[in-house]
Design an enzyme around this catalytic site. Structure first.
Site, PDB file in Angstrom:
ATOM      1  NE  ARG A 229      30.276 -22.317 -19.163  1.00  0.00           N
ATOM      2  CZ  ARG A 229      29.106 -22.544 -19.756  1.00  0.00           C
ATOM      3  NH1 ARG A 229      28.620 -23.796 -19.805  1.00  0.00           N
ATOM      4  NH2 ARG A 229      28.431 -21.561 -20.322  1.00  0.00           N
ATOM      5  CG  HIS A 230      35.110 -24.570 -10.938  1.00  0.00           C
ATOM      6  ND1 HIS A 230      34.513 -25.597 -10.242  1.00  0.00           N
ATOM      7  CD2 HIS A 230      36.221 -24.222 -10.232  1.00  0.00           C
ATOM      8  CE1 HIS A 230      35.211 -25.854  -9.153  1.00  0.00           C
ATOM      9  NE2 HIS A 230      36.249 -25.040  -9.113  1.00  0.00           N
ATOM     10  CB  ALA A 231      37.520 -28.848 -13.233  1.00  0.00           C
ATOM     11  N   GLY A 232      34.696 -28.307 -11.590  1.00  0.00           N
ATOM     12  CA  GLY A 232      33.635 -28.875 -10.758  1.00  0.00           C
ATOM     13  C   GLY A 232      32.292 -28.210 -10.984  1.00  0.00           C
ATOM     14  CG  MET A 233      30.394 -27.880 -14.357  1.00  0.00           C
ATOM     15  SD  MET A 233      30.628 -26.486 -15.512  1.00  0.00           S
ATOM     16  CE  MET A 233      28.920 -26.029 -15.831  1.00  0.00           C
TER      17      MET A 233
END
Length: 409
Positions: A229-233
Site C-alpha cells: 500500500r501507499h507508504a503514506g496511506m
C-alpha cells in the site's frame, strides 16, 4: 557527425562496487574519457566474478572506460597517477573518508597540482559528522536511513529493498554534483571538491512515509510498514492485487481513475457509494476497496488486466520477473537496453544511460576492459614514464593476477 556532450573531458576514476562506478559510467556514456584505475588485483566488484554470474554487474557499470592497474602505494604507481591528475578535469573516488589523505593523495595535494580539478567523493555518511568513520554498504545504509523500516508488512520484520537503492541514488547524485561543479568552473573558473553521502541521497525517497509520520497518524511507536500500500496511506486503491497467473499493481491517483476503474470492473455504482465517494473515504475503507479490486483481478491474467487498464487509462502494470524485465520490448525499442558481445562474459545485455539528447544517438557501448588492458597505452601516451617504469607497473599487475597481462610493452 554528432558529438557527445562530454567529449574532451578527462575523468580519472578510482571508484568501486556500484556507487562511484555508476557515476563515471554515466559520464563515459556522454562522451567523457574515463580512465578506471584499479589496484593490481582488481577492484572488489571485479573479484566477485568468481561467483556464478556476479561478474555481470562489473560489465554493466564499467563499459566505455579504459582500464589501468596501478599500485598507488608504489613509487611508479603514484608517479603515473599524479601525471594523469595533472591532465584530468575530474577525479572520482568512493573510498572511506581519509583514505586518499593516508595515501598522500588527498584533495589539497591534488588541487595544488591541478587547480582546475573537480574532486568528487562519495561515502556512506560523508566526511563530516559523527558517522564519518563508520564503514558503509548499501545494506547498512538501508538499515540506518529508514529504508528497511519502511519496507515490508507491519506484522513482519523489516525487509531490505531488492535493488541497491542507496548505492545508485548516491551515484546519480554524484554525477549531478560533478556536472554542477563543471558548470560552475566554466562560469567562475573555480574548481571545487564535491561530495555525496549515501545516507543523505536516500532521505528524500522516504517522502510518503515521512508524510504519514509527520501527519500524526502513527507516531514513533506505530509500525510504519505498509506492505504494497501507499507508504503514506494517502492513496486507495494503491496495492498489488492477485491475478490468475501472478500479480498486478494498480493505483488510482485522481478521482477520474477511480471512476474509470469502477466502470471497468462493472461496478459503476461504487461511484455513488459514500464509503468510496472521495479519496479520504476510500482510504478510511481501504480494506474494502482492496477486496473489491482483488475480487475483479483474481479471475483474469496479468496481461488481460494490464491491457484493460491501459485501454481505460488507469495506471497499472503487471509484476514482472527479471527475465521479462531484461527482455522488455519498450526498453529495447528505445535503446535503453543493448545486447553486447562481451569478450569475457559472452552475449549479455547492458543498460544505456537514461539521459537522452535531441539529435544525438546514444553510443554503442564498448565492453568493459580486462584488468589493466589499457595500462601500457595510456601511460605511454599520457605520462612521461619511461618504458622501464611502465614495465615495473605491468609486472606488479601480472604478479597480483597470477597470470599474464593483456597489455604489452
Amino acid at each position: 557527425m554528432s558529438h557527445f556532450p562530454l567529449e574532451g573531458l578527462l575523468v580519472v576514476d578510482l571508484t568501486q562496487i556500484y556507487n562511484g562506478p555508476y557515476c563515471t559510467y554515466l559520464l563515459a556514456l556522454n562522451g567523457a574519457t574515463v580512465i578506471k584505475i584499479e589496484p593490481p588485483g582488481g577492484e572488489s566488484l571485479r573479484r566477485r566474478g568468481v561467483v556464478g554470474g556476479a561478474g555481470l554487474p562489473f560489465a554493466m557499470l564499467n563499459g566505455a572506460k579504459k582500464s589501468l592497474a596501478l599500485d598507488l602505494k608504489s613509487e611508479e604507481g603514484r608517479k603515473a597517477f599524479l601525471e594523469l591528475i595533472g591532465k584530468a578535469d575530474v577525479l572520482v573516488e568512493n573510498f572511506s573518508p581519509g583514505t586518499m589523505d593516508r595515501l598522500g593523495l588527498g584533495y589539497d595535494r591534488l588541487k595544488a597540482l591541478n587547480p582546475r580539478l573537480i574532486y568528487a567523493a562519495s561515502s556512506g555518511f560523508g566526511s563530516t559528522g559523527p558517522y564519518k568513520k563508520y564503514p558503509a554498504m548499501d545494506l547498512t545504509v538501508q538499515a540506518i536511513s529508514g529504508v528497511m523500516e519502511t519496507t515490508g508488512f507491519a506484522d513482519r520484520p523489516p525487509v531490505k529493498a531488492g535493488p541497491a537503492l542507496c548505492d545508485f541514488f548516491a551515484g546519480i547524485h554524484l554525477h549531478s554534483a560533478v556536472m554542477t561543479a563543471l558548470f560552475d568552473r566554466e562560469k567562475t573558473g573555480t574548481a571545487r571538491r564535491v561530495e555525496v553521502a549515501m545516507q543523505d541521497a536516500v532521505y528524500a525517497s522516504l517522502s510518503s512515509s515521512l508524510g504519514l509520520w509527520w501527519g500524526g497518524h502513527g507516531g514513533k511507536d506505530a509500525p510504519p510498514r505498509t506492505g504494497n500500500r501507499h507508504a503514506g496511506m494517502a492513496e486507495a486503491p494503491y496495492n498489488v492485487y492477485p491475478a490468475s497467473d501472478g500479480w498486478v499493481a494498480i493505483i488510482c491517483v485522481g478521482e477520474v481513475h477511480w471512476q474509470r476503474l469502477s466502470t471497468l470492473m462493472g461496478k459503476p455504482e461504487l461511484q455513488e457509494d459514500a464509503r468510496f465517494g472521495d479519496l479520504a473515504a476510500r482510504v478510511a475503507h481501504i480494506d474494502e476497496v482492496d477486496a473489491i479490486v482483488g475480487e475483479w483481478t483474481r479471475t483474469r491474467t496479468k496481461q488481460e488486466i494490464f491491457a484493460a487498464l491501459m485501454e481505460a487509462g488507469v495506471p497499472g502494470a503487471p509484476v514482472r520477473n527479471l527475465d521479462e524485465v531484461v527482455h522488455d520490448e519498450n526498453m529495447h525499442a528505445r535503446g535503453a537496453l543493448q545486447h553486447q558481445d562481451h569478450p569475457e562474459y559472452g552475449e549479455i545485455i547492458v543498460q544505456q544511460s537514461p539521459m537522452r539528447f535531441d539529435g544525438l544517438t546514444p553510443m554503442t557501448i564498448p565492453p568493459s576492459r580486462r584488468l589493466g588492458e589499457d595500462t601500457y597505452e595510456v601511460l605511454g601516451a599520457m605520462t612521461s614514464l619511461s618504458q622501464d617504469e611502465i614495465a615495473v607497473i605491468l609486472g606488479r599487475a601480472e604478479g597480483a593476477k597470477g597470470g599474464t597481462s593483456n597489455a604489452k610493452v
